[in-house]
Write a protein that holds these residues in place. Structure first.
Motif, mmCIF file in Angstrom:
data_model
loop_
_atom_site.group_PDB
_atom_site.id
_atom_site.type_symbol
_atom_site.label_atom_id
_atom_site.label_comp_id
_atom_site.label_asym_id
_atom_site.label_seq_id
_atom_site.Cartn_x
_atom_site.Cartn_y
_atom_site.Cartn_z
ATOM 1 N N VAL A 264 40.290 -17.852 -6.046
ATOM 2 C CA VAL A 264 39.196 -17.461 -5.156
ATOM 3 C C VAL A 264 39.303 -18.293 -3.887
ATOM 4 N N MET A 265 39.103 -17.650 -2.751
ATOM 5 C CA MET A 265 39.066 -18.334 -1.470
ATOM 6 C C MET A 265 37.737 -17.999 -0.811
ATOM 7 N N ASP A 266 36.992 -19.018 -0.393
ATOM 8 C CA ASP A 266 35.715 -18.742 0.264
ATOM 9 C C ASP A 266 35.563 -19.576 1.526
ATOM 10 N N GLY A 267 34.882 -18.988 2.491
ATOM 11 C CA GLY A 267 34.656 -19.627 3.774
ATOM 12 C C GLY A 267 33.925 -18.665 4.690
ATOM 13 N N HIS A 268 34.233 -18.712 5.985
ATOM 14 C CA HIS A 268 33.560 -17.853 6.957
ATOM 15 C C HIS A 268 34.580 -17.196 7.881
ATOM 16 N N HIS A 269 34.234 -16.015 8.356
ATOM 17 C CA HIS A 269 35.106 -15.256 9.250
ATOM 18 C C HIS A 269 35.002 -15.865 10.651
ATOM 19 N N LEU A 270 35.816 -16.900 10.871
ATOM 20 C CA LEU A 270 35.743 -17.657 12.122
ATOM 21 C C LEU A 270 37.002 -17.497 12.971
ATOM 22 N N GLY A 271 37.945 -16.702 12.508
ATOM 23 C CA GLY A 271 39.191 -16.554 13.246
ATOM 24 C C GLY A 271 39.576 -15.102 13.434
ATOM 25 N N TYR A 272 40.479 -14.871 14.381
ATOM 26 C CA TYR A 272 40.966 -13.525 14.663
ATOM 27 C C TYR A 272 41.970 -13.093 13.588
ATOM 28 N N LEU B 271 40.917 -8.082 10.613
ATOM 29 C CA LEU B 271 39.533 -7.629 10.460
ATOM 30 C C LEU B 271 38.787 -7.596 11.792
ATOM 31 N N GLY B 272 39.462 -7.989 12.860
ATOM 32 C CA GLY B 272 38.821 -7.955 14.166
ATOM 33 C C GLY B 272 38.373 -9.324 14.634
ATOM 34 N N ALA B 273 37.545 -9.335 15.683
ATOM 35 C CA ALA B 273 37.061 -10.594 16.266
ATOM 36 C C ALA B 273 36.164 -11.326 15.275
ATOM 37 N N PRO B 274 36.117 -12.649 15.332
ATOM 38 C CA PRO B 274 35.306 -13.438 14.405
ATOM 39 C C PRO B 274 33.831 -13.032 14.434
ATOM 40 N N THR B 275 33.231 -12.945 13.259
ATOM 41 C CA THR B 275 31.809 -12.588 13.148
ATOM 42 C C THR B 275 30.974 -13.752 12.645
#
Length: 379
Positions: free
Chosen positions: A319-327, A330-334
């Motif tokens: 499992v990998m968990d974190g936040h969508h902070l990079g390009y 999936l598109g631009a960071p959300t």
């Protein structure tokens, strides 16, 4: 020592001997008829299993074929417990009847799909239970109405990995990852529209987005731990693999890839990508981390078997968990929370990784982002 303990030790010893002698089936070099023989004697202690099964690999290949290809869906009632929990990349099922219903729906929508076993890594015995990691390639054509909407008539090839915990003929826990994004792309379906539909359904059902501010990679202001937790490992090779993965993913020492992968290695990844060489492995590994730059990589299970092709096959569920902070794809960071359930099969020979199969579903990640946006808009 009690009679029960003696029997347990005997059964476990028989299972170990069968594996060491190479009697338990392996799928890589065998045609299908060799994997489901009609006249093969039982070579492994299989207490409580149906007589047709000769070992744990035969069980996985044969019962999957009987249910999905021979359409004996009702075998789920004798091969799953009533309260089996199935963890999928797009949701969790908590009862056997839901598994029956979902199986029927998928067969009807993709009637000519065939799932072909390409690797089965396992551990255990009939006393303590078996754990299997079953990788397949699915090929077929989209010819009926269903979850993908109007039939497109297009063909597809996807990869699936299923991990099962099994006791006496029944699966009581299962983890399933399908490369749904690869299938959508091949069918010509817009992933963003499809993900938005699933996210809206989850939002309407009241599914929450769980936000966690800190994961296991960093504790406060400390750097990543020097050594990983090796309690999951059963062998020194499995422990070494866990050290490699911790070094690469949690310590961000991507240069390690150049040391542990063979110069002619192959990498088989999401969207059915087929790449070659350590440089390609490094780029794809960094590609995932770049999208979730604060991620923690946490192995959930590891097992291994000696391979008839030489060396050892190792299976890791993680499992990998974190936040969508990079390009990334999936598109631009959300900034939305992301949890990735993934599976990796490695083939290791002479201390080097010669093949890697890594599977995680980018569609499930996109659904999480769409669901996070709906909750943010409603706040």
């Amino acid at each position: 020592m009690s009679q029960q303990q003696t029997a347990a030790n005997t059964n476990a010893s028989q299972a170990d001997e069968a594996q060491q002698d190479g009697k338990v089936l392996q799928v890589e070099r065998r045609d299908f008829t060799e994997l489901v023989p009609n006249d093969r004697p039982r070579v492994q202690s299989m207490r409580g299993f149906d007589p047709v099964y000769t070992d744990i690999v035969d069980y996985i290949v044969r019962c999957t074929h009987r249910i999905w290809d021979e359409r004996d869906v009702g075998l789920i009632y004798t091969h799953y417990t009533h309260n089996c929990v199935l963890y999928g990349v797009l949701g969790t099922m908590y009862d056997r009847e839901s598994i029956v219903r979902e199986t029927i729906q998928r067969i009807v929508e993709l009637p000519d799909r065939r799932g072909m076993a390409t690797s089965i890594v396992w551990r255990g015995d009939d006393v303590n239970g078996f754990y299997t990691s079953h990788m397949t390639h699915g090929t077929g054509r989209h010819t009926e109405y269903g979850i993908f909407g109007k039939p497109t008539g297009r063909t597809f090839v996807t990869r699936t990995i299923v991990d099962c915990m099994i006791v006496e003929n029944k699966i009581y826990r299962e983890w399933v990852a399908r490369d749904n994004m690869a299938q959508l792309v091949q069918l010509g379906i817009d992933p963003h529209e499809y993900a938005a539909t699933i996210a809206q359904r989850k939002f309407d059902a009241g599914e929450a987005v769980v936000e966690i501010s800190e994961n296991r990679r960093l504790l406060g202001q400390y750097p990543p731990e020097t050594e990983p937790d090796l309690s999951l490992a059963h062998t020194e090779l499995e422990a070494e693999v866990m050290r490699w993965l911790h070094h690469i993913f949690n310590k961000r020492m991507f240069g390690k890839i150049g040391e542990i992968y063979a110069s002619n290695c192959q990498w088989h990844g999401p969207l059915m990508r087929e790449l070659y060489g350590p440089a390609a492995v490094m780029q794809q590994t960094m590609r995932l981390v770049a999208m979730i730059p604060d991620c923690a990589y946490v192995p959930q299970h590891i097992c291994s078997v000696e391979s008839e092709e030489g060396g050892t096959k190792v299976a890791i569920r993680w499992v990998m968990d974190g936040h969508h902070l990079g390009y990334g794809s999936l598109g631009a960071p959300t900034g939305h929370k992301l949890v990735v359930m993934g599976f990796t099969h490695l083939h290791i020979r002479d201390g080097k990784i010669v093949d890697e199969w890594t599977l995680y579903d980018e569609l499930s990640m996109l659904v999480q982002l769409k669901l996070g946006a709906l909750h943010r808009a409603a706040a």
